[in-house]
Design a protein around this motif. Sequence first.
Motif, PDB file in Angstrom:
ATOM      1  N   PHE A  96       0.826  -1.176   0.002  1.00  0.00           N
ATOM      2  CA  PHE A  96       0.136  -0.101  -0.119  1.00  0.00           C
ATOM      3  C   PHE A  96       0.771   1.324   0.006  1.00  0.00           C
ATOM      4  N   ALA A  97       2.272   1.276   0.191  1.00  0.00           N
ATOM      5  CA  ALA A  97       3.019   2.109   0.007  1.00  0.00           C
ATOM      6  C   ALA A  97       3.315   2.817  -1.548  1.00  0.00           C
ATOM      7  N   GLU A  98       2.532   1.971  -2.255  1.00  0.00           N
ATOM      8  CA  GLU A  98       2.603   2.109  -3.783  1.00  0.00           C
ATOM      9  C   GLU A  98       1.328   2.690  -4.266  1.00  0.00           C
ATOM     10  N   VAL A  99       0.363   2.914  -3.233  1.00  0.00           N
ATOM     11  CA  VAL A  99      -1.036   3.353  -3.653  1.00  0.00           C
ATOM     12  C   VAL A  99      -1.158   4.559  -3.016  1.00  0.00           C
ATOM     13  N   GLN A 100      -2.063   5.536  -3.802  1.00  0.00           N
ATOM     14  CA  GLN A 100      -2.334   6.702  -3.024  1.00  0.00           C
ATOM     15  C   GLN A 100      -3.757   6.820  -3.561  1.00  0.00           C
ATOM     16  N   ASN A 101      -4.416   7.832  -2.780  1.00  0.00           N
ATOM     17  CA  ASN A 101      -6.152   8.115  -3.064  1.00  0.00           C
ATOM     18  C   ASN A 101      -6.868   7.188  -3.126  1.00  0.00           C
ATOM     19  N   ALA A 102      -6.654   6.044  -2.219  1.00  0.00           N
ATOM     20  CA  ALA A 102      -7.421   4.840  -1.983  1.00  0.00           C
ATOM     21  C   ALA A 102      -8.623   5.173  -1.004  1.00  0.00           C
ATOM     22  N   PHE A 103      -9.685   4.797  -1.351  1.00  0.00           N
ATOM     23  CA  PHE A 103     -10.992   4.905  -0.476  1.00  0.00           C
ATOM     24  C   PHE A 103     -11.956   3.614  -0.664  1.00  0.00           C
ATOM     25  N   CYS A 104     -12.629   3.635   0.132  1.00  0.00           N
ATOM     26  CA  CYS A 104     -13.797   2.781  -0.117  1.00  0.00           C
ATOM     27  C   CYS A 104     -15.014   3.684   0.293  1.00  0.00           C
ATOM     28  N   ARG A 105     -16.329   3.247  -0.408  1.00  0.00           N
ATOM     29  CA  ARG A 105     -17.278   4.351  -0.060  1.00  0.00           C
ATOM     30  C   ARG A 105     -18.714   3.474  -0.229  1.00  0.00           C
ATOM     31  N   LEU A 106     -19.624   3.762   0.602  1.00  0.00           N
ATOM     32  CA  LEU A 106     -20.910   3.156   0.713  1.00  0.00           C
ATOM     33  C   LEU A 106     -22.001   4.239   0.000  1.00  0.00           C
ATOM     34  N   VAL A 107     -22.668   3.665  -1.006  1.00  0.00           N
ATOM     35  CA  VAL A 107     -23.702   4.498  -1.664  1.00  0.00           C
ATOM     36  C   VAL A 107     -24.877   3.628  -1.667  1.00  0.00           C
ATOM     37  N   ASP A 108     -26.123   4.862  -1.598  1.00  0.00           N
ATOM     38  CA  ASP A 108     -27.385   4.135  -1.848  1.00  0.00           C
ATOM     39  C   ASP A 108     -27.598   4.012  -3.190  1.00  0.00           C
ATOM     40  N   GLU A 109     -27.686   2.779  -3.639  1.00  0.00           N
ATOM     41  CA  GLU A 109     -27.984   2.477  -5.190  1.00  0.00           C
ATOM     42  C   GLU A 109     -29.021   2.890  -5.616  1.00  0.00           C
ATOM     43  N   THR A 110     -30.158   3.023  -4.850  1.00  0.00           N
ATOM     44  CA  THR A 110     -31.438   3.473  -5.317  1.00  0.00           C
ATOM     45  C   THR A 110     -31.585   4.904  -5.914  1.00  0.00           C
ATOM     46  N   THR A 111     -30.726   5.802  -4.968  1.00  0.00           N
ATOM     47  CA  THR A 111     -30.734   7.117  -5.286  1.00  0.00           C
ATOM     48  C   THR A 111     -29.473   7.749  -5.774  1.00  0.00           C
ATOM     49  N   GLY A 112     -28.286   6.933  -5.561  1.00  0.00           N
ATOM     50  CA  GLY A 112     -27.067   7.551  -6.100  1.00  0.00           C
ATOM     51  C   GLY A 112     -26.281   8.269  -5.002  1.00  0.00           C
ATOM     52  N   ALA A 113     -26.888   8.433  -3.860  1.00  0.00           N
ATOM     53  CA  ALA A 113     -26.374   9.198  -2.789  1.00  0.00           C
ATOM     54  C   ALA A 113     -25.407   8.489  -2.299  1.00  0.00           C
ATOM     55  N   GLU A 114     -24.122   9.188  -1.887  1.00  0.00           N
ATOM     56  CA  GLU A 114     -22.856   8.392  -1.072  1.00  0.00           C
ATOM     57  C   GLU A 114     -23.188   8.747   0.410  1.00  0.00           C
ATOM     58  N   LEU A 115     -23.398   7.593   1.071  1.00  0.00           N
ATOM     59  CA  LEU A 115     -23.767   7.708   2.559  1.00  0.00           C
ATOM     60  C   LEU A 115     -22.619   7.877   3.593  1.00  0.00           C
ATOM     61  N   ALA A 116     -21.383   7.092   3.203  1.00  0.00           N
ATOM     62  CA  ALA A 116     -20.083   7.101   3.882  1.00  0.00           C
ATOM     63  C   ALA A 116     -18.914   7.011   2.877  1.00  0.00           C
ATOM     64  N   ARG A 117     -17.916   7.472   3.424  1.00  0.00           N
ATOM     65  CA  ARG A 117     -16.708   7.255   2.819  1.00  0.00           C
ATOM     66  C   ARG A 117     -15.553   7.090   3.614  1.00  0.00           C
ATOM     67  N   TYR A 118     -14.718   6.007   3.640  1.00  0.00           N
ATOM     68  CA  TYR A 118     -13.879   5.794   4.391  1.00  0.00           C
ATOM     69  C   TYR A 118     -12.357   5.784   3.581  1.00  0.00           C
ATOM     70  N   THR A 119     -11.389   6.471   4.102  1.00  0.00           N
ATOM     71  CA  THR A 119     -10.194   6.893   3.276  1.00  0.00           C
ATOM     72  C   THR A 119      -9.287   5.587   3.560  1.00  0.00           C
ATOM     73  N   LEU A 120      -8.909   4.803   2.730  1.00  0.00           N
ATOM     74  CA  LEU A 120      -8.053   3.806   3.029  1.00  0.00           C
ATOM     75  C   LEU A 120      -6.579   4.375   3.392  1.00  0.00           C
ATOM     76  N   THR A 121      -5.961   4.227   4.514  1.00  0.00           N
ATOM     77  CA  THR A 121      -4.644   4.829   4.985  1.00  0.00           C
ATOM     78  C   THR A 121      -3.673   4.366   3.986  1.00  0.00           C
ATOM     79  N   GLY A 122      -3.035   5.184   3.347  1.00  0.00           N
ATOM     80  CA  GLY A 122      -1.959   4.596   2.325  1.00  0.00           C
ATOM     81  C   GLY A 122      -0.748   4.397   3.215  1.00  0.00           C
ATOM     82  N   GLY A 123       0.412   3.796   2.495  1.00  0.00           N
ATOM     83  CA  GLY A 123       1.721   3.549   3.161  1.00  0.00           C
ATOM     84  C   GLY A 123       1.695   2.289   3.731  1.00  0.00           C
ATOM     85  N   GLY A 124       2.781   1.718   4.426  1.00  0.00           N
ATOM     86  CA  GLY A 124       2.889   0.592   4.852  1.00  0.00           C
ATOM     87  C   GLY A 124       3.321  -0.702   4.071  1.00  0.00           C
TER      88      GLY A 124
END
Length: 194
Positions: free
Chosen positions: A124-152
């Motif tokens: 993951f030291a070779e990865v940047q701007n990594a994230f996971c997010r949860l989206v309401d698929e019915t409306t397209g609204a983003e409910l939550a975003r979790y930034t995956l800590t890079g490095g290591g």
Amino acid sequence: MSVNMTKGQQISLNKADGSALTSVRMGLGWQAAPRKGFLAKLTGGSDIDLDASAVLFAAGQPVDVVFFQHLVSDDGSVRHTGDNLTGGAGSGGDDEAVLVDLARVPAQVDQIVFTVNSFTGQTFAEVQNAFCRLVDETTGAELARYTLTGGGKHTAQIMAKVHRTGGSWQMKAIGEPATGRTFQDLLPAIAPHL
């Protein structure tokens, strides 16, 4: 309104009006970090093949999995949109996504754990701007975003899980570094989070 989640944070998957979400998308995005040094200028950047997986659990035991070689759960309630071998969306859209029809998830499945692993073995030291997010698929609204800590030096991350609490679903950001090229390699690291 999206919630920026921190490691260990938990959110309810009920809508503001109290009704339950019926379909969600766990999206994953990333970019290869720019290489540094003289050799990097000669060889250019490298692609990073991160893989999103969803492991379905019933009473602490894995009962099904959705990943790049098994794109739809046996019951059809969880679906992977396909393998992305290079990333690139980063802070924009999703490079890989797993769709979950919460209303169709079998009653015995009480947890779905989302993982990401570097299939090609880069850390993951070779990865940047990594994230996971949860989206309401019915409306397209983003409910939550979790930034995956890079490095290591780790090659995988147990991202998050959705789990049943009473009659509703909740999401918990886990963000636990791990080592492995596939979801199978991560099962021992997932166990403490069930």
